[in-house]
Design an enzyme around this catalytic site. Structure first.
Site, PDB file in Angstrom:
ATOM      1  N   ASP A   6       0.829  -1.206   0.000  1.00 43.70           N
ATOM      2  CA  ASP A   6       0.000   0.000   0.000  1.00 43.70           C
ATOM      3  C   ASP A   6       0.868   1.262   0.000  1.00 43.70           C
ATOM      4  OD1 ASP A   6      -2.751   1.168   0.430  1.00 43.70           O
ATOM      5  OD2 ASP A   6      -1.711   2.037   2.149  1.00 43.70           O
TER       6      ASP A   6
ATOM      7  N   GLU B  85       1.643  -0.446  -4.973  1.00 46.23           N
ATOM      8  CA  GLU B  85       0.730   0.649  -5.313  1.00 46.23           C
ATOM      9  C   GLU B  85       1.602   1.894  -5.489  1.00 46.23           C
ATOM     10  OE1 GLU B  85      -3.173   3.150  -3.806  1.00 46.23           O
ATOM     11  OE2 GLU B  85      -1.613   2.584  -2.398  1.00 46.23           O
TER      12      GLU B  85
HETATM   13  C1  GLC Z   1      -4.160   3.263  -0.544  1.00 46.61           C
HETATM   14  C2  GLC Z   1      -5.420   2.452  -0.448  1.00 46.61           C
HETATM   15  C3  GLC Z   1      -6.521   3.357   0.020  1.00 46.61           C
HETATM   16  C4  GLC Z   1      -6.157   3.925   1.372  1.00 46.61           C
HETATM   17  C5  GLC Z   1      -4.792   4.604   1.329  1.00 46.61           C
HETATM   18  C6  GLC Z   1      -4.259   4.850   2.718  1.00 46.61           C
HETATM   19  O1  GLC Z   1      -4.244   4.252  -1.510  1.00 46.61           O
HETATM   20  O2  GLC Z   1      -5.693   1.832  -1.669  1.00 46.61           O
HETATM   21  O3  GLC Z   1      -7.746   2.691   0.079  1.00 46.61           O
HETATM   22  O4  GLC Z   1      -7.107   4.861   1.781  1.00 46.61           O
HETATM   23  O5  GLC Z   1      -3.826   3.795   0.691  1.00 46.61           O
HETATM   24  O6  GLC Z   1      -3.849   3.639   3.302  1.00 46.61           O
END
Ligand code: GLC
Length: 536
Positions: free
Chosen positions: A211, A261
């Site tokens: 993440d 991500e």
């Molecule tokens: C990422 C997740 C999202 C979350 C953010 C903070 O972007 O996909 O859902 O709010 O991280 O953890």
């Protein structure tokens, strides 16, 4: 039911990976919240769909202030979802069906209920416990102003990223105040995460989604953003690569894979995360954000392939996830791209048009070289739902001052059975988010019985996808607004994004179509086909 597929060491290079947002997938115990029992009961559905792996958004103990991305204990399952023993069973049962498991690790921050943060709060200024986070005195008279000028990572949020404790110190949180950022310059933080990775690999998971992967490292002085854009004080800092190299060494002990991500506009900086000793893959947000436009899509595909080639990493193709507007809705709007900043209430939407395009986009993405991510409900063609204001739970809404509808509209509990209460989501209480009127029309059981449904299209496409093989993509000449390409000899994908029907650019036998050809055998607007074209 589909037969288990043979294991393959490089499975992730061309996998179809299905994202499970546990809370909204299926409710096994009837409390209105999805759970592991619900997922276990639906494993045959997922096997029949033909997916290679499941990515579970965070299923750990969490106060759910940000849908589980506020983790209080990375080694335990939230009791609302089940137990660790159940997660282990689920991982094993899925594997029996040939489906691997990917868990979601949130390294940038923890929940304010995590034992580390509770200890840091209690220990007070200057304590070693606070060194695991970013605590600072404030600026201005009495330290009443936040320590720096960083903006919230929730786009559109007007809220500060610093919160002051009663003892006068401030702590950093790029997201909500309930998500304090960890200090990645601290060796204990690094050690802890490597242990967490091992913990889940030991339990049989095949991969980890990381993440907010480009946000962990912070400028040691936490300098103001206004002081100069380069290097950015908290996005994509070079120190991060060292973190991921040591993570890779852990993953290699288990044959595990990573998907990061990584939202970065710069293709070259993005590809650095995919060097052979770092992450295996990262989400392709340029494709996800791309408007429904032939030239723009072709450019996005070409850029993606070109940026991955030098590092030898496979591309990923993503149309939506739990953070963005659902595909069928996005493609039915005047602006078919995705931009967090552009989200608004009441955007006019032509859902029939969006659904037609979403079907064509499914065939496009499943024909491209690399891995494809499918977000639960995408295979049912679910649209974005309007959530009544008093039921919105996503913090993005409140933190935008009420202007951003938030992300709940893509997180609505799935419809499984058309004529059951709550469209079959669960046997008992109201789902945690309301399902809109007409939700039952999208139910999986109805679609399974309808050869023209979105579910039927996805099932057939995933089954036929191996025909495209592992070869790179070659564009074929095609009229303006039409994308046509081949990969394995003799297999062609054609997508018509023009506003009029197009002749098929090559003759061939129809393998699969997102919609019927017109009476003259032409490909209608917003329609895609897969062809067997011997000789190509
Ligand atoms: C990422 C997740 C999202 C979350 C953010 C903070 O972007 O996909 O859902 O709010 O991280 O953890």
């Amino acid at each position: 039911m589909a037969q288990p597929r043979p294991a393959s060491a490089q499975w992730w290079r061309s996998a179809v990976i299905y994202q499970v947002y546990v809370r909204s997938f299926a409710d096994g115990d009837g409390d209105g919240t999805g759970d592991l029992a619900g997922v276990r009961a639906r494993l045959p559905y997922l096997a029949e769909l033909g997916v290679d792996a499941l990515w579970f958004t965070p299923w750990y103990v969490s106060p759910l202030k940000d849908g589980g991305y506020d983790v209080a204990d990375y080694r335990a399952i939230d009791p609302a979802f089940g137990t660790l023993a159940e997660a282990e069973k689920l991982i094993a049962e899925a594997r029996e069906l040939g489906i691997r498991t990917i868990v979601d690790i949130v390294p940038n921050h923890v929940s304010d209920q995590h034992s580390w943060f509770r200890a840091a709060r209690a220990a007070g200024p200057g304590s070693p416990e606070r060194e695991l986070f970013h605590f600072r005195p404030g600026r201005g008279p009495d330290g009443a102003l936040p320590p720096n000028d960083w903006p919230s990572q929730f786009v559109g949020s007007t809220e500060p990223v610093w919160t002051r404790l009663p003892d006068g110190e401030w702590y950093l949180h790029l997201f909500t105040p309930e998500q304090p950022d960890l200090n990645w310059a601290h060796p204990v933080v690094r050690q802890e995460h490597e242990d967490i990775l091992r913990f889940w690999f030991e339990r049989g998971v095949a991969g980890v989604r990381i993440d907010s992967a480009a946000l962990l490292a912070k400028d040691p002085d936490l300098t103001d953003l206004a002081d100069g854009p380069e290097p950015h004080p908290f996005v994509d800092r070079d120190e991060l690569h060292d973190v991921y190299r040591s993570w890779r060494a852990v993953a290699d002990d288990y044959d595990g894979v990573f998907v990061g991500e990584v939202w970065l506009p710069d293709a070259e900086r993005f590809a650095r995360y995919l060097r052979p000793d770092e992450l295996h893959t990262a989400f392709n947000f340029s494709f996800l954000s791309c408007p429904w436009d032939a030239e723009r899509l072709r450019e996005s595909i070409d850029t993606t392939l070109a940026e991955h080639a030098p590092v030898g990493a496979p591309a990923t193709w993503v149309l939506c996830n739990h953070d963005v507007t659902r595909t069928a809705t996005r493609y039915g709007r005047a602006d078919t791209g995705f931009d967090f900043a552009a989200k608004a209430f009441g955007t006019p939407t032509d859902l029939a048009l969006g659904a037609r395009r979403a079907r064509a986009a499914a065939l496009l993405s499943l024909a491209l070289p690399g891995a494809v991510y499918l977000y639960q409900g995408e295979e049912l063609g679910l649209p974005e739902a309007d959530i009544p204001l008093d039921r919105i739970q996503d913090p993005m809404h409140a933190r935008s001052g009420g202007t951003d509808p938030g992300r709940d509209g893509c997180r609505v509990p799935l419809p499984w059975t058309a004529d059951a209460p709550h469209a079959g989501f669960g046997p008992g209480e109201e789902p945690w988010l309301p399902q809109p009127a007409g939700w039952a029309a999208y139910a999986a059981d109805g679609q399974a019985a309808d050869p023209d449904s979105m579910l039927a299209l996805y099932r057939r496409a995933i089954a036929l996808r191996p025909r495209f093989g592992q070869d790179p993509l070659t564009w074929l000449p095609a009229p303006d607004g039409v994308l046509a390409f081949t990969r394995a000899p003799g297999t062609v994908c054609v997508v018509n994004l023009a506003d009029r029907p197009a002749d098929l650019p090559v003759p061939g036998e129809l393998l699969l179509a997102s919609g019927p050809l017109d009476p003259r055998g032409r490909l209608p607007s917003d329609t895609a086909v897969w062809l067997r074209a011997p000789g190509l």
